[in-house]
Design an enzyme around this catalytic site. Structure first.
Site, PDB file in Angstrom:
ATOM      1  N   GLY A 104       6.116   1.650   9.078  1.00 25.39           N
ATOM      2  CA  GLY A 104       7.042   2.177  10.168  1.00 25.39           C
ATOM      3  C   GLY A 104       6.808   1.146  11.327  1.00 25.39           C
ATOM      4  N   HIS A 158      -1.480   9.328   0.454  1.00 26.45           N
ATOM      5  CA  HIS A 158      -0.526   8.272   1.529  1.00 26.45           C
ATOM      6  C   HIS A 158      -1.524   8.057   2.894  1.00 26.45           C
ATOM      7  CE1 HIS A 158       2.550   6.830   4.537  1.00 26.45           C
ATOM      8  NE2 HIS A 158       3.068   6.663   3.526  1.00 26.45           N
ATOM      9  N   LYS A 183       8.662  11.844   4.421  1.00 25.90           N
ATOM     10  CA  LYS A 183       7.712  12.209   5.251  1.00 25.90           C
ATOM     11  C   LYS A 183       8.202  13.660   5.809  1.00 25.90           C
ATOM     12  CE  LYS A 183       6.478   7.484   5.666  1.00 25.90           C
ATOM     13  NZ  LYS A 183       5.860   6.327   6.516  1.00 25.90           N
ATOM     14  N   SER A 198       7.863  -1.004   5.428  1.00 29.95           N
ATOM     15  CA  SER A 198       9.050  -1.438   6.320  1.00 29.95           C
ATOM     16  C   SER A 198       9.822  -2.293   5.099  1.00 29.95           C
ATOM     17  CB  SER A 198       8.680  -2.615   7.227  1.00 29.95           C
ATOM     18  OG  SER A 198       7.996  -1.548   8.193  1.00 29.95           O
ATOM     19  N   ASN A 234      10.431   8.352   0.492  1.00 32.47           N
ATOM     20  CA  ASN A 234       9.360   9.040   1.074  1.00 32.47           C
ATOM     21  C   ASN A 234       9.819   9.621   2.353  1.00 32.47           C
ATOM     22  OD1 ASN A 234       7.207  10.424   2.134  1.00 32.47           O
ATOM     23  ND2 ASN A 234       5.863   8.646   2.474  1.00 32.47           N
ATOM     24  N   GLU A 242      -1.066   8.061   5.796  1.00 34.13           N
ATOM     25  CA  GLU A 242      -0.923   9.316   7.024  1.00 34.13           C
ATOM     26  C   GLU A 242      -1.705  10.095   6.604  1.00 34.13           C
ATOM     27  OE1 GLU A 242       3.207   9.191   7.046  1.00 34.13           O
ATOM     28  OE2 GLU A 242       3.217   7.104   7.729  1.00 34.13           O
ATOM     29  N   GLU A 267       0.633   0.013   0.023  1.00 29.73           N
ATOM     30  CA  GLU A 267       0.996   0.127   1.251  1.00 29.73           C
ATOM     31  C   GLU A 267       0.111  -0.425   2.438  1.00 29.73           C
ATOM     32  OE1 GLU A 267       4.610   3.186   1.240  1.00 29.73           O
ATOM     33  OE2 GLU A 267       2.623   4.139   2.071  1.00 29.73           O
TER      34      GLU A 267
HETATM   35  P1  13P Z   1       8.216   2.692   6.031  1.00 25.87           P
HETATM   36  O1  13P Z   1       9.201   2.413   5.119  1.00 25.87           O
HETATM   37  O2  13P Z   1       9.025   3.473   7.152  1.00 25.87           O
HETATM   38  O3  13P Z   1       7.720   1.712   6.647  1.00 25.87           O
HETATM   39  O4  13P Z   1       7.351   3.760   5.456  1.00 25.87           O
HETATM   40  C1  13P Z   1       6.639   3.070   4.267  1.00 25.87           C
HETATM   41  C2  13P Z   1       5.837   4.516   3.729  1.00 25.87           C
HETATM   42  O5  13P Z   1       4.731   4.926   4.299  1.00 25.87           O
HETATM   43  C3  13P Z   1       6.357   5.150   2.521  1.00 25.87           C
HETATM   44  O6  13P Z   1       5.339   5.844   2.003  1.00 25.87           O
END
Ligand code: 13P
Length: 249
Positions: free
Chosen positions: A172, A94, A11, A213, A9, A96, A166
């Site tokens: 992150g 997601h 982002k 992560s 992803n 976010e 997740e």
């Molecule tokens: P990270 O791997 O940067 O923690 O992000 C995970 C994520 O949100 C994947 O959709």
């Protein structure tokens, strides 16, 4: 039985030139992957990604999709628009988007229904926040999110859907859920799917990823867990070498 699936992803990262470069590097590194490989890129990189991955084993996904056919929805993209340019997967719900853009359990379900109707494969995200985890509500939250996301979705579509667990606090932050914790929450999600559909469907068909992560160092330990069928990778998907190491865990 359940083929593993590793998805990146990106982002809101990478312009077209960066995208093309990353994919060119990635193609030879993952060509012998035993799992399904997907990259979910920003809308503006989709066309580039579809072209750059042609005749490779890498599939392309978007990061959101609207539930309407068309109309006055400024800033949104329809499922047919994605399908038309050769997109195969789409991330839905997601954390976010839930956190910053008002995504709800109900809108996740509407987007999922529309994506399936257009022939896209949704990657549906669920996961608890740190506050919810600290209150001991993890199982309750992922169960609620899963039940809501799958409302009115027929059993025949399960093979086209991926769930990504997740935990929000692990995204992150460099904090990964322990392999055991991730495995046991994913088991809760699988049991919910068994309750909604059937035990066999949940065990044989439903693929559930871990995300948060996940990186070249911890991928093999996570992937060794019996319930974990793949990963949704943020930061570590932005470099071809790192992402390829996760893919070839
Ligand atoms: P990270 O791997 O940067 O923690 O992000 C995970 C994520 O949100 C994947 O959709």
């Amino acid at each position: 039985m359940r083929k593993p699936i590793i998805a990146g992803n990106w982002k809101m990262n990478k312009n077209r030139k960066d995208a093309e470069q990353l994919i060119t590097e990635l193609v030879p590194l993952v060509k012998d992957a035993k799992c399904d490989v997907v990259i979910c890129v920003p809308f503006t990189d989709l066309d580039t990604a579809v072209k750059a991955t042609k005749n490779t084993n890498i599939k392309v996904g978007a990061q959101n999709v609207h539930w309407a056919e068309s109309g006055a929805f400024t800033g949104e993209i329809s499922a047919d628009m994605l399908k038309e340019i050769g997109v195969e997967y789409v991330i839905i719900g997601h954390s976010e988007r839930r956190q910053y853009f008002g995504e709800t359990d109900e809108s996740v379900n509407k987007r999922t229904l529309k994506a399936l109707e257009a022939g896209l494969k949704p990657i549906i995200c669920v996961g608890e926040t740190l506050a919810e985890r600290e209150k001991g509500k993890t199982d309750e939250v992922v169960t609620r999110q899963t039940k809501a996301a799958f409302k009115d979705i027929p059993k025949e579509e399960l093979k086209n859907i991926v769930i990504a667990y997740e935990p929000v606090w692990a995204i992150g932050t460099g904090k990964t859920a322990t392999a055991d914790d991730a495995n046991s929450t994913i088991k809760v999600i699988r049991d919910t799917m068994a309750e909604l559909y059937c035990k066999n469907c949940a065990e044989e068909t439903v693929r559930i990823q871990y995300g948060g992560s996940m990186n070249p160092k911890n991928a093999s330990e996570l992937m060794a867990m019996p319930e974990i069928d793949g990963g949704l990778i943020g930061g570590a998907s932005l470099k071809a070498e790192d992402f390829s190491k996760v893919v070839n865990y």
